[in-house]
Design a protein around this motif. Structure first.
Motif, mmCIF file in Angstrom:
data_model
loop_
_atom_site.group_PDB
_atom_site.id
_atom_site.type_symbol
_atom_site.label_atom_id
_atom_site.label_comp_id
_atom_site.label_asym_id
_atom_site.label_seq_id
_atom_site.Cartn_x
_atom_site.Cartn_y
_atom_site.Cartn_z
ATOM 1 N N TRP A 32 -5.732 10.449 6.786
ATOM 2 C CA TRP A 32 -4.353 9.662 6.752
ATOM 3 C C TRP A 32 -4.511 8.469 5.773
ATOM 4 O O TRP A 32 -3.559 8.200 4.924
ATOM 5 N N CYS A 33 -5.688 7.802 5.699
ATOM 6 C CA CYS A 33 -5.998 6.741 5.050
ATOM 7 C C CYS A 33 -5.825 7.235 3.427
ATOM 8 O O CYS A 33 -5.194 6.658 2.610
ATOM 9 N N ALA A 34 -6.517 8.325 3.241
ATOM 10 C CA ALA A 34 -6.452 8.870 1.815
ATOM 11 C C ALA A 34 -5.064 9.084 1.424
ATOM 12 O O ALA A 34 -4.749 8.996 0.212
ATOM 13 N N GLU A 35 -4.478 9.611 2.266
ATOM 14 C CA GLU A 35 -2.874 10.140 1.750
ATOM 15 C C GLU A 35 -2.136 8.763 1.652
ATOM 16 O O GLU A 35 -1.617 8.664 0.496
ATOM 17 N N VAL A 36 -2.054 7.913 2.625
ATOM 18 C CA VAL A 36 -1.130 6.894 2.457
ATOM 19 C C VAL A 36 -1.433 5.773 1.409
ATOM 20 O O VAL A 36 -0.843 4.953 0.696
ATOM 21 N N ASN A 37 -2.891 5.746 0.925
ATOM 22 C CA ASN A 37 -3.545 4.905 0.067
ATOM 23 C C ASN A 37 -3.405 5.425 -1.271
ATOM 24 O O ASN A 37 -3.592 4.826 -2.510
ATOM 25 N N THR A 38 -2.849 6.626 -1.681
ATOM 26 C CA THR A 38 -2.602 7.261 -2.975
ATOM 27 C C THR A 38 -1.207 7.462 -3.378
ATOM 28 O O THR A 38 -0.922 8.004 -4.277
ATOM 29 N N VAL A 39 -0.238 6.845 -2.567
ATOM 30 C CA VAL A 39 1.031 7.066 -2.809
ATOM 31 C C VAL A 39 1.727 5.420 -3.006
ATOM 32 O O VAL A 39 1.296 4.699 -2.620
ATOM 33 N N LEU A 40 2.807 5.425 -3.792
ATOM 34 C CA LEU A 40 3.551 4.348 -4.229
ATOM 35 C C LEU A 40 4.055 3.567 -2.980
ATOM 36 O O LEU A 40 4.463 4.084 -2.152
ATOM 37 N N HIS A 41 3.564 2.298 -2.817
ATOM 38 C CA HIS A 41 3.958 1.468 -1.600
ATOM 39 C C HIS A 41 5.150 0.445 -1.845
ATOM 40 O O HIS A 41 5.205 -0.011 -2.845
ATOM 41 N N SER A 42 6.127 0.760 -1.321
ATOM 42 C CA SER A 42 7.411 0.180 -1.550
ATOM 43 C C SER A 42 7.348 -1.396 -1.302
ATOM 44 O O SER A 42 8.043 -2.080 -2.349
ATOM 45 N N GLU A 43 6.542 -2.010 -0.837
ATOM 46 C CA GLU A 43 6.320 -3.503 -0.443
ATOM 47 C C GLU A 43 5.549 -4.289 -1.716
ATOM 48 O O GLU A 43 6.043 -4.943 -2.211
ATOM 49 N N ILE A 44 4.520 -3.486 -2.181
ATOM 50 C CA ILE A 44 3.767 -4.011 -3.241
ATOM 51 C C ILE A 44 3.989 -3.291 -4.586
ATOM 52 O O ILE A 44 3.566 -3.740 -5.785
ATOM 53 N N CYS A 45 4.939 -2.336 -4.657
ATOM 54 C CA CYS A 45 5.452 -1.571 -5.796
ATOM 55 C C CYS A 45 4.011 -0.969 -6.777
ATOM 56 O O CYS A 45 4.225 -1.376 -7.957
ATOM 57 N N ALA A 46 3.124 -0.868 -5.976
ATOM 58 C CA ALA A 46 2.077 -0.032 -6.542
ATOM 59 C C ALA A 46 1.162 0.871 -5.604
ATOM 60 O O ALA A 46 1.625 0.801 -4.357
ATOM 61 N N ILE A 47 0.328 1.524 -5.985
ATOM 62 C CA ILE A 47 -0.573 2.596 -5.419
ATOM 63 C C ILE A 47 -1.689 1.571 -4.813
ATOM 64 O O ILE A 47 -2.467 1.222 -5.446
ATOM 65 N N PRO A 48 -1.777 1.375 -3.422
ATOM 66 C CA PRO A 48 -2.704 0.723 -2.649
ATOM 67 C C PRO A 48 -4.321 0.760 -3.321
ATOM 68 O O PRO A 48 -5.020 -0.017 -3.775
ATOM 69 N N ALA A 49 -4.693 2.074 -3.478
ATOM 70 C CA ALA A 49 -6.033 2.262 -3.894
ATOM 71 C C ALA A 49 -6.044 1.918 -5.307
ATOM 72 O O ALA A 49 -7.325 1.286 -5.626
ATOM 73 N N GLU A 50 -5.299 2.147 -6.083
ATOM 74 C CA GLU A 50 -5.242 1.656 -7.804
ATOM 75 C C GLU A 50 -5.186 0.090 -7.602
ATOM 76 O O GLU A 50 -5.968 -0.620 -8.462
ATOM 77 N N ARG A 51 -4.440 -0.693 -6.881
ATOM 78 C CA ARG A 51 -4.417 -1.972 -6.692
ATOM 79 C C ARG A 51 -5.732 -2.842 -6.365
ATOM 80 O O ARG A 51 -6.044 -3.620 -6.783
ATOM 81 N N LEU A 52 -6.250 -1.872 -5.158
ATOM 82 C CA LEU A 52 -7.563 -2.539 -4.812
ATOM 83 C C LEU A 52 -8.611 -2.408 -5.777
ATOM 84 O O LEU A 52 -9.377 -3.503 -5.985
ATOM 85 N N ASP A 53 -8.568 -1.207 -6.683
ATOM 86 C CA ASP A 53 -9.696 -1.242 -7.782
ATOM 87 C C ASP A 53 -9.327 -2.153 -8.834
ATOM 88 O O ASP A 53 -10.309 -2.849 -9.433
ATOM 89 N N ALA A 54 -8.093 -2.652 -9.051
ATOM 90 C CA ALA A 54 -7.743 -3.483 -10.056
ATOM 91 C C ALA A 54 -8.277 -5.056 -9.583
ATOM 92 O O ALA A 54 -8.642 -5.913 -10.235
ATOM 93 N N ASP A 55 -8.016 -5.241 -8.269
ATOM 94 C CA ASP A 55 -8.337 -6.582 -7.720
ATOM 95 C C ASP A 55 -9.760 -6.869 -7.463
ATOM 96 O O ASP A 55 -10.099 -8.046 -6.866
ATOM 97 N N HIS A 56 -10.332 -5.854 -7.297
ATOM 98 C CA HIS A 56 -12.085 -5.684 -6.981
ATOM 99 C C HIS A 56 -12.782 -7.048 -7.270
ATOM 100 O O HIS A 56 -13.586 -7.546 -6.740
ATOM 101 N N ASP A 57 -12.629 -7.209 -8.520
ATOM 102 C CA ASP A 57 -13.303 -8.113 -9.260
ATOM 103 C C ASP A 57 -13.119 -9.866 -9.148
ATOM 104 O O ASP A 57 -13.801 -10.437 -9.076
ATOM 105 N N VAL A 58 -11.801 -9.959 -8.544
ATOM 106 C CA VAL A 58 -11.622 -11.291 -8.208
ATOM 107 C C VAL A 58 -11.515 -11.674 -6.500
ATOM 108 O O VAL A 58 -11.528 -12.720 -6.320
ATOM 109 N N LEU A 59 -11.800 -10.419 -5.978
ATOM 110 C CA LEU A 59 -12.113 -10.606 -4.435
ATOM 111 C C LEU A 59 -13.341 -11.183 -4.001
ATOM 112 O O LEU A 59 -14.126 -10.624 -4.580
ATOM 113 N N ASN A 60 -13.514 -11.943 -3.184
ATOM 114 C CA ASN A 60 -14.741 -12.635 -2.656
ATOM 115 C C ASN A 60 -14.824 -12.563 -1.173
ATOM 116 O O ASN A 60 -13.794 -12.561 -0.804
#
Length: 105
Positions: A32-60
């Motif tokens: 379920w996590c793999a499914e929902v994290n690889t589709v476009l999320h309406s609230e953030i207008c992005a795919i969560p898995a891709e967004r997390l990869d992009a934000d990984h370097d700035v998360l502490n």
């Protein structure tokens, strides 16, 4: 984050319940996590898995709220150096190390 619990219950648990085995529930949750994290999320207008990869370097990591061993050692060491009164001020915290005598504040 709060709505995630309700979302998981409605979209994962209810349609697939009851889970008779914890391993089966874990496998279903991972799918379920793999499914929902690889589709476009309406609230953030992005795919969560891709967004997390992009934000990984700035998360502490969040700072711990637990005192470190050095802070406790400071209080104990200062109390021992107080001439045996069993009370000392270390920073803005008063520490009592000797519980057999009342504190001489």
């Amino acid at each position: 984050m709060e709505s995630l619990v309700g979302y998981a219950k409605r979209d994962l648990v209810v349609p697939q319940a009851p889970f008779d085995d914890l391993t089966v529930a874990d496998i279903a949750a991972r799918r379920w996590c793999a499914e929902v994290n690889t589709v476009l999320h309406s609230e953030i207008c992005a795919i969560p898995a891709e967004r997390l990869d992009a934000d990984h370097d700035v998360l502490n990591a969040l700072p711990s709220l637990r005192p470190t061993v050095a802070e406790r050692a400071c209080a104990v060491g200062a109390a021992e150096a107080s001439g045996g009164s069993g009370a000392a001020l270390c920073g803005a915290v008063r520490a009592r190390t000797d519980r057999s005598q009342p504190a001489a504040w």
